[in-house]
Design a protein around this motif. Structure first.
Motif, short mmCIF file in Angstrom:
data_model
loop_
_atom_site.label_atom_id
_atom_site.label_comp_id
_atom_site.label_asym_id
_atom_site.label_seq_id
_atom_site.Cartn_x
_atom_site.Cartn_y
_atom_site.Cartn_z
N UNK A 97 37.27 35.72 38.04
CA UNK A 97 35.99 36.30 37.61
C UNK A 97 36.04 37.82 37.54
N UNK A 98 37.16 38.42 37.94
CA UNK A 98 37.29 39.87 37.91
C UNK A 98 36.67 40.57 39.10
N UNK A 99 36.36 39.80 40.17
CA UNK A 99 35.78 40.40 41.38
C UNK A 99 36.93 40.73 42.34
N UNK A 100 37.59 41.83 42.08
CA UNK A 100 38.86 42.11 42.75
C UNK A 100 38.70 42.45 44.23
N UNK A 101 37.62 43.13 44.60
CA UNK A 101 37.44 43.46 46.01
C UNK A 101 37.04 42.22 46.81
N UNK A 143 51.10 51.41 46.23
CA UNK A 143 50.54 50.08 46.00
C UNK A 143 50.82 49.15 47.18
N UNK A 144 52.05 49.23 47.71
CA UNK A 144 52.40 48.37 48.83
C UNK A 144 51.58 48.72 50.06
N UNK A 145 51.32 50.01 50.27
CA UNK A 145 50.50 50.42 51.42
C UNK A 145 49.09 49.85 51.31
N UNK A 146 48.54 49.82 50.10
CA UNK A 146 47.22 49.25 49.89
C UNK A 146 47.21 47.76 50.17
N UNK A 164 39.41 49.63 48.62
CA UNK A 164 38.99 49.13 47.32
C UNK A 164 40.21 49.03 46.41
N UNK A 165 40.26 47.96 45.62
CA UNK A 165 41.40 47.75 44.74
C UNK A 165 40.94 47.54 43.31
N UNK A 166 41.80 47.91 42.37
CA UNK A 166 41.54 47.72 40.95
C UNK A 166 42.41 46.58 40.42
N UNK A 167 42.42 46.42 39.11
CA UNK A 167 43.09 45.26 38.49
C UNK A 167 44.57 45.20 38.83
N UNK A 172 49.12 42.62 41.94
CA UNK A 172 50.24 42.67 42.89
C UNK A 172 49.91 41.85 44.13
N UNK A 173 48.68 42.02 44.63
CA UNK A 173 48.24 41.27 45.81
C UNK A 173 48.30 39.77 45.55
N UNK A 174 47.87 39.36 44.37
CA UNK A 174 47.90 37.94 44.02
C UNK A 174 49.31 37.38 44.10
N UNK A 175 50.26 38.08 43.50
CA UNK A 175 51.64 37.57 43.48
C UNK A 175 52.24 37.55 44.88
#
Length: 219
Positions: A97-101, A143-146, A164-167, A172-175
């Protein structure tokens, strides 16, 4: 081109329904919807664009768009414990749904459930897997620190414990979470199932081999 939310194919799309210029000038909306057709499966795809400018003879739209329907991410939940499955399934819904946070919050809860399930050394095991995945995928330090802060932060940390994270960070988090769950559960489950199948066929074939040997000996 984009990933079609219907056929899951990365395909070109063709505009089939575009608002009329006169209607846009009369209403002057800040956003415009356009209907496209997937060139792979012919299903409709809805995109929303921000309006950059209303000119005397044209309406300019922003290059970026919002997908009102996103392709749902797939994952094999067969071998996951019920708690981890429920949390990550909801997380995938947030991502689609694009709700990344919100997705990041569900990933943290998923990681916490996995760590509890794995026991005493669970946290260190997951951290080592994450570090190995980072090295293989060559993820940049920022990115890894986030991602690390999302997965290993706790509610007791100083505010804000959840960045807070963006797309891109969400992707990256998903994978990394998919890889974490695969290593923790799916790989083990598949190996165990394969060993059970091998054992079954070995036990089934043993009496036949013995029987054949006895007949041959009798002859």
């Amino acid at each position: 081109a984009l990933n079609c939310p219907h056929c899951q194919v990365f395909s070109h799309i063709t505009a089939v329904s575009v608002p009329q210029y006169a209607e846009l000038v009369a209403a002057r909306p800040s956003h415009v919807g356009v209907v496209y057709r997937c060139d792979s499966c012919n299903a409709p795809i809805f995109l929303r664009f921000a309006v950059k400018m209303y000119a005397a003879n044209r309406v300019e739209l922003a290059n970026n768009f919002v997908e009102l329907e996103r392709a749902r991410e797939k994952f094999n939940f067969t071998y996951l414990p019920e708690a981890s499955e429920k949390l990550f399934r909801e997380g995938l819904g947030c991502y689609s749904a694009g709700h990344f946070n919100a997705f990041a919050s569900m990933c943290r809860r998923t990681a916490q459930a996995v760590i509890r399930d794995l026991g005493e050394n669970g946290r260190m095991r997951i951290f080592n897997q994450l570090a190995e995945a980072r090295e293989m995928a060559e993820i940049d330090a920022e990115t890894f620190a986030t991602v690390k802060k999302v997965l290993f932060g706790t509610d007791g940390d100083a505010w804000p414990s959840m960045p807070e994270i963006a797309a891109f960070e969400a992707g990256v988090l998903l994978e990394l979470v998919k890889d974490m769950l695969y290593e923790a559960y799916v790989r083990k489950g598949r190996l165990q199932q394969a060993m059970m199948v091998r054992r079954f066929f070995a036990e089934e074939s043993l009496p036949k081999i013995t029987s054949i040997g006895r007949v041959a000996g009798a002859d």
